[in-house]
Design an enzyme around this catalytic site. Structure first.
Site, PDB file in Angstrom:
ATOM      1  N   HIS A  96      63.950  61.734 -12.836  1.00 47.45           N
ATOM      2  CA  HIS A  96      65.007  60.733 -12.806  1.00 47.45           C
ATOM      3  C   HIS A  96      66.268  61.395 -12.258  1.00 47.45           C
ATOM      4  CE1 HIS A  96      67.697  57.537 -13.789  1.00 47.45           C
ATOM      5  NE2 HIS A  96      68.310  58.187 -14.755  1.00 47.45           N
ATOM      6  N   HIS A  98      70.341  60.410 -10.238  1.00 41.03           N
ATOM      7  CA  HIS A  98      71.290  59.413  -9.758  1.00 41.03           C
ATOM      8  C   HIS A  98      71.679  59.805  -8.337  1.00 41.03           C
ATOM      9  CE1 HIS A  98      72.686  57.462 -13.773  1.00 41.03           C
ATOM     10  NE2 HIS A  98      71.513  58.026 -13.949  1.00 41.03           N
ATOM     11  N   ASP A 121      54.894  57.139   6.062  1.00 38.76           N
ATOM     12  CA  ASP A 121      54.112  58.351   5.784  1.00 38.76           C
ATOM     13  C   ASP A 121      53.941  58.570   4.282  1.00 38.76           C
ATOM     14  OD1 ASP A 121      53.650  59.020   8.411  1.00 38.76           O
ATOM     15  OD2 ASP A 121      55.366  60.375   8.567  1.00 38.76           O
ATOM     16  N   HIS A 172      70.892  50.653 -12.013  1.00 42.51           N
ATOM     17  CA  HIS A 172      70.792  51.953 -12.619  1.00 42.51           C
ATOM     18  C   HIS A 172      70.538  53.019 -11.541  1.00 42.51           C
ATOM     19  CE1 HIS A 172      68.812  54.451 -16.104  1.00 42.51           C
ATOM     20  NE2 HIS A 172      69.717  55.111 -15.453  1.00 42.51           N
ATOM     21  N   TYR A 230      46.104  63.428   7.833  1.00 37.75           N
ATOM     22  CA  TYR A 230      47.539  63.621   7.826  1.00 37.75           C
ATOM     23  C   TYR A 230      48.023  64.683   6.843  1.00 37.75           C
ATOM     24  CZ  TYR A 230      52.453  62.635   7.645  1.00 37.75           C
ATOM     25  OH  TYR A 230      53.812  62.753   7.677  1.00 37.75           O
TER      26      TYR A 230
END
Lengths: 233, 233, 233, 233
Positions: A96, A98, A121, A172, A230
């Site tokens: 997580h 910001h 991709d 958020h 790939y």
């Protein structure tokens, strides 16, 4: 001998990547690393500056969000991590942040349109943005409900958490995940880069077309098809 | 004794410049360096992190895209490089990145207007943006067709690859080239800077005029005319 | 003993500041330092990478633009420097860059409105933007005419080069100057910062008001008045 | 023995954080640290480059703005600091910068809307923007009046300086404060990040909704309520 040493180390290493990748200011982010056999994850303690972090300060929490071991309080986002681990059983790490551009899209309450191959991709749909929670969910156990807000939004859109390893939570900020904490950090950096490019794309051409279906399909197959070949670049 | 050592080293050195110049995240880019006499080029292996690259890990490929030497799989963009080398016979190096501003223009499917002398010091036309491929080309050999998409677009616009050493591929990202890999890297950095400035120019004045013809002609002659005297700044 | 050593050193030191301040890519800039008594200035040689520069590579040029001493060709912008030194007799240093935000304003052919005190602490008028040259001037001695384009624009606006130490040249890029080369570099960094903020200001509020007259006057007097007391912050 | 040593050191340390956090160019900022018992604060001297600063160069000033000790002239913004210390009695540190995004909002004369949780984790109202001063205040003791302009604006909006530790001064730039100089620096970095994200949010969605009341309330209680549990991330 600490049976949690390996996930404490992984969580620590992954957390330390966040400031190096420019994804966090101060301590505004957290990474966890899970051990599925032990049924626990290691997560950053709350409010400890990055330069005072060490592997032994990581907190061990189970998938119901209960602290199992550790001298510090776990990150205030711990319940969100726990819910995701409990419900999405193949996740090994969660991040997580910001980070600036991803958070701006989250605040804008818009999903990030798929405009090009940098995006394709990694995932072949728009990056989803879960709506802000209903007021009664907010009043309840906020971080716990954030986890369900994400899971419910994926269910509603029919998305697989193994195909789409990132989400914006409206108002958020982003969450990303993956088979490992390292992969989850990689996904956070990719998300930030894609969020930056998509923002610029709309500024340069406010009628910019989404990537066309044939290219989306090609990129999906390049990565997942029977003849997948790939490796990034 | 490795007869390819010199181009492996050149390709390695040029690849290592990309993160230093802020042009790539993780491994999202690749540089190749050709030896025209040997009819081959050295290119970055696929998916190897920059901090694990070394000259001996570079892969040697011929101009038909066949791997000649090397322990790793070549970059997934190798076929595009091969097509360009085969058709544009004075190129010695090619760079592909997903640099932020150039990629945003590519995703916008717009060529970059020539707004000033920073642009004109390097090329005297808009930076071309090849359209996304037709669906049947996408379904075919995608990276191979990307090369032809670039070459066809140059032919259509009547551009010389020796005058214009850069292109955007619509929905995708930029390619640049030059007589050497080093020059191709230089061109990638110039493109990113010009792309950034052009974006800002339109934001500041959405009726910003293109550079006028007399100035374009002057800059062209300064660089190419019989009395050329221009060394950048 | 080299009588020009002091200005070679000053010019070198000031040139080396440009990449550190983020004002140039590669060699896209130049600084000169003058000795008024000797009637010459030292300027960066043309096309030499910053990491190969040294004080002894600087070129000595007189105020008519003639090379007096040096093994390299002087910067291609030398004639512009010479014209400014010859006509504005209290200048001791000049800087030319293609810094991103200032160049974007120049390409937009707009002067930079005075929006706040960061601007007013350095000059109390809009930062002027000289229009692109007439075609006959372009066809002539381009860099020489650039100098006159700047001087004529200041005359037209009634500006003093001692009060306003910076200008944008339309379609091109900024020039700054000052009593010393060091001050001219300082002015280039200030200009870039003010150009960035003014761009953002208009994006945030496209009716943003200019700084009001009483504040402009206050800032002017704070710096220049009989009771001046201002040292930046 | 210098009885002011502790605040000189705190002010010095906090000042040195500003360039590291990317909040100042050259010397365009200042931090002060107060000792409430001694009734004084230490502040950066005026116009001294950051690389020549040392704790002993800090100037000691009382809450009426009179210099008590020090060999240098105090920062030109000293009177603003003095007024805030005198009137807001629980402040221990103040920071003034011209950081890019916060200053752009100040120049736009707009408060920064609360768009998300990054903002709400620190304050639960829009970041206020005090209007430019009336002409008669400008003509008077400018820096002194800036302090009152801030205080009056907080009174008008009914804001508590202990809840809202930051302000924009219209046409000028931000001030932040806190119980310590270190906290005030932290607030300056948070403000710059929130200002950046809010700018992007409006660019991405010019109808972006403010954070809803239930979430604002939740974040307020998370930090301040009887069961507060929040340590950033």
């Amino acid at each position: 001998m600490d049976q949690y040493q390996h996930i404490k180390q992984k969580s620590y290493d992954a957390n330390m990547q966040l400031p190096k990748l420019g994804l966090v200011l101060f301590t505004f982010g957290n990474v966890s690393a899970a051990d599925r056999e032990l049924g626990v994850f290691a997560i950053k303690p709350s409010g400890v500056p990055y330069d005072e972090l060490s592997p032994d300060k990581m907190v061990i929490v189970d998938f119901d969000g209960k602290t199992v071991s550790g001298d510090h309080r776990p990150s205030s986002d711990t319940q969100t991590h726990a819910v995701l681990y409990k419900n999405w059983v193949n996740i090994g790490g969660i991040v997580h942040t910001h980070s600036t551009f991803a958070t701006a899209w989250a605040q804008s309450q818009r999903c990030i349109p798929i405009f090009g191959t940098t995006h394709a991709d990694h995932l072949t749909v728009d990056i989803p943005c879960a709506p802000p929670m209903h007021d009664d969910m907010v009043r309840g156990d906020y971080e716990y409900q954030t986890g369900f807000q994400i899971i419910d939004h994926f269910a509603e859109l029919g998305l697989s958490y193994e195909e789409v390893e990132m989400v914006l939570v409206g108002n958020h900020a982003p969450f990303t995940w993956g088979k490992t904490a390292e992969k989850a950090v990689y996904n956070s950096a990719v998300l930030e880069s894609v969020a930056h490019m998509a923002y610029l794309t709309e500024q340069i051409n406010n009628n910019a077309p989404r990537l066309k279906d044939s290219l989306i399909k090609k990129h999906y197959e390049r990565k997942h098809g029977p003849d997948s070949y790939y490796g990034q670049a």
